[in-house]
Design an enzyme around this catalytic site. Structure first.
Site, short mmCIF file in Angstrom:
data_model
loop_
_atom_site.label_atom_id
_atom_site.label_comp_id
_atom_site.label_asym_id
_atom_site.label_seq_id
_atom_site.Cartn_x
_atom_site.Cartn_y
_atom_site.Cartn_z
CB CYS A 1 0.45 1.83 4.12
SG CYS A 1 -1.29 1.38 4.00
CB CYS B 1 -0.92 -0.07 1.22
SG CYS B 1 -1.61 1.50 1.77
#
Ligand SMILES: [Zn+2]
Length: 142
Positions: free
Chosen positions: A70, A67
């Site tokens: 993230c 991600c």
């Protein structure tokens, strides 16, 4: 019952009595603080124990290695963990390695940030925040 905690500094596995979670335990291998100054990687075994025993509010970053947002938010989370050591416990959950936990906490998108105190969820936010936004968000819990 002990929990297994990976040292954020040398990555050695430590066994820890969860009742000592707020006592600033040190790593058995490198003697650096296990829980202060760096987020703690939690597993499905250690997280319930951390939540049960922490007297500090726990902020959890649900993330995954694939991600992008993230990854970008990671350093912000780590910097806050350093700034606010002793005020909150900073925990990261890798939802790819620990998919059950994402389901258990009904995490539908990542990153999702969750604040839990005394086993009660206080608040959650989905999506990365700037360092300033994140700090302001955290201040309401301490
Ligand atoms: Zn260590």
């Amino acid at each position: 019952m002990t929990i297994q905690i990976e040292c954020p500094h040398c990555h050695a596995q430590n066994r820890l009595d969860p009742a000592r979670i707020n006592d600033a335990p040190n790593c058995g291998a490198c003697h650096a603080p296990l829980l202060t100054g760096a987020p703690l990687a939690a597993t499905k075994d250690s997280l319930p124990q951390l939540l049960k025993h922490s007297k500090l509010p726990v902020v959890i970053d649900f993330w995954a290695p694939w991600c992008g947002p993230c990854q970008q938010f990671g350093p912000t989370f780590a910097a806050a963990a350093k700034d606010m050591a002793g005020k909150m416990l900073f925990v990261k959950v890798d939802t790819e390695a620990e998919p059950e936990m994402g389901q258990q906490f009904r995490v539908r998108s990542i990153p999702t940030l969750l604040v839990i105190e005394g086993n009660a969820e206080l608040e959650r936010v989905s999506g990365a925040m700037s360092a300033g936004q994140f700090k302001a968000w955290l201040m309401q819990f301490i």
